[in-house]
Design an enzyme around this catalytic site. Sequence first.
Site, PDB file in Angstrom:
ATOM      1  N   ASP A   1      -9.043  -1.157   8.594  1.00 51.20           N
ATOM      2  CA  ASP A   1      -9.543  -0.364   9.605  1.00 51.20           C
ATOM      3  C   ASP A   1      -9.399  -1.461  10.981  1.00 51.20           C
ATOM      4  OD1 ASP A   1      -8.540   1.882   7.737  1.00 51.20           O
ATOM      5  OD2 ASP A   1     -11.060   1.855   6.986  1.00 51.20           O
TER       6      ASP A   1
ATOM      7  N   ASP B   1      -6.640  -2.351   2.052  1.00 52.59           N
ATOM      8  CA  ASP B   1      -7.186  -1.061   3.693  1.00 52.59           C
ATOM      9  C   ASP B   1      -7.404  -1.952   4.673  1.00 52.59           C
ATOM     10  OD1 ASP B   1      -7.048   1.280   4.967  1.00 52.59           O
ATOM     11  OD2 ASP B   1      -8.817   0.984   4.242  1.00 52.59           O
TER      12      ASP B   1
ATOM     13  N   ARG C   1       0.932  -1.075  -0.271  1.00 50.03           N
ATOM     14  CA  ARG C   1       0.029  -0.227  -0.174  1.00 50.03           C
ATOM     15  C   ARG C   1       1.215   0.980   0.036  1.00 50.03           C
ATOM     16  NH1 ARG C   1      -4.791   2.084   3.837  1.00 50.03           N
ATOM     17  NH2 ARG C   1      -5.206   3.637   2.135  1.00 50.03           N
TER      18      ARG C   1
ATOM     19  N   ARG D   1      -6.342   1.498  -3.425  1.00 44.27           N
ATOM     20  CA  ARG D   1      -4.361   0.981  -2.857  1.00 44.27           C
ATOM     21  C   ARG D   1      -5.527  -1.201  -3.339  1.00 44.27           C
ATOM     22  NH1 ARG D   1      -9.305   3.039   1.338  1.00 44.27           N
ATOM     23  NH2 ARG D   1      -9.136   4.104  -0.613  1.00 44.27           N
TER      24      ARG D   1
END
Length: 304
Positions: free
Chosen positions: A96, A94, A82, A91
């Site tokens: 989170d 990712d 990334r 990307r």
Amino acid sequence: MIYYLGLGANLGERSKNIRAAIESIKKIRGVEILRVSSFYETAAWGVTNQPNFINAAIKISSELEPLQLLDELQKIEIDLGRVRKEHWGARTIDIDILMIDDLKINSERLTVPHKFLYERDFVLVPLSEILPTLKFELHGDEVKKIVGSPIDFNLKMVACVDRNFGLGFQNNLLFKIPEDLKNFRELTLNNVVIYGRKTLSTLPNCQPLPSRRNIILSKKLEKIPNAEIVSSLENLWQVLNVDEKNFVIGGAEIFSELLPYAAEIFLTVVDVEKPADCFFPKFDEFKLIDAKNLKDFSFLEFHK
């Protein structure tokens, strides 16, 4: 602590990138993968002129504090390629942090629950799959389930254990019970069996099981007649079929590696305690749905 993570990718081999991220998360010190969602394809959110995303959610337990875990996750993002060029841009991966138990955090580096959690259908749909108690309203965005998650293979685990869930001792099984062997044969015959190198040594004549598709997960073996050798979980996902019944039959390391992706567990529990040096992993995410109690042992069936 219990963490819920969201994963997304829209560059490169998207599903492979997410699977690689999950395997990297499993390797973080003090982290255990508890549940994995299906994979979903959605249009990009925020900056829309970019390729569609594949999204997923996972549930983990971790000894790490939130910012410690965030550091580890960002290292994985970098390792998987990334590059942060544009906010909400395309990307390779990712990751989170969406939720942490009942914690609320509002700092410069981390906001929990995630500040956009309830605005994104592509997060809410996979998250609700592993967190059925989540209350939310969807916004009408198209979120399409696709094949690609390891849970698509509905892995079934089969083992015979003592009352402490011991599996074996000094590379030998603890039990050879005729009724259990019959039950094992009825479950696995004409289906797929997945196991490791040490389990191969416990099979009759150290040979793959007849009338089954044998897949051996090993980095050391090269070729075995009547068996397929795969050296990694990524290779395993490439050779399995969603329309076959896939049974994981050991040993302890293989059970631990594949438990997060399993859908069912079939255990023969013998009501004795024996010396054991390997054990079936804890499976708190599963619920007992059927039990057949015999004189000295029980057949138990668990579903996630």
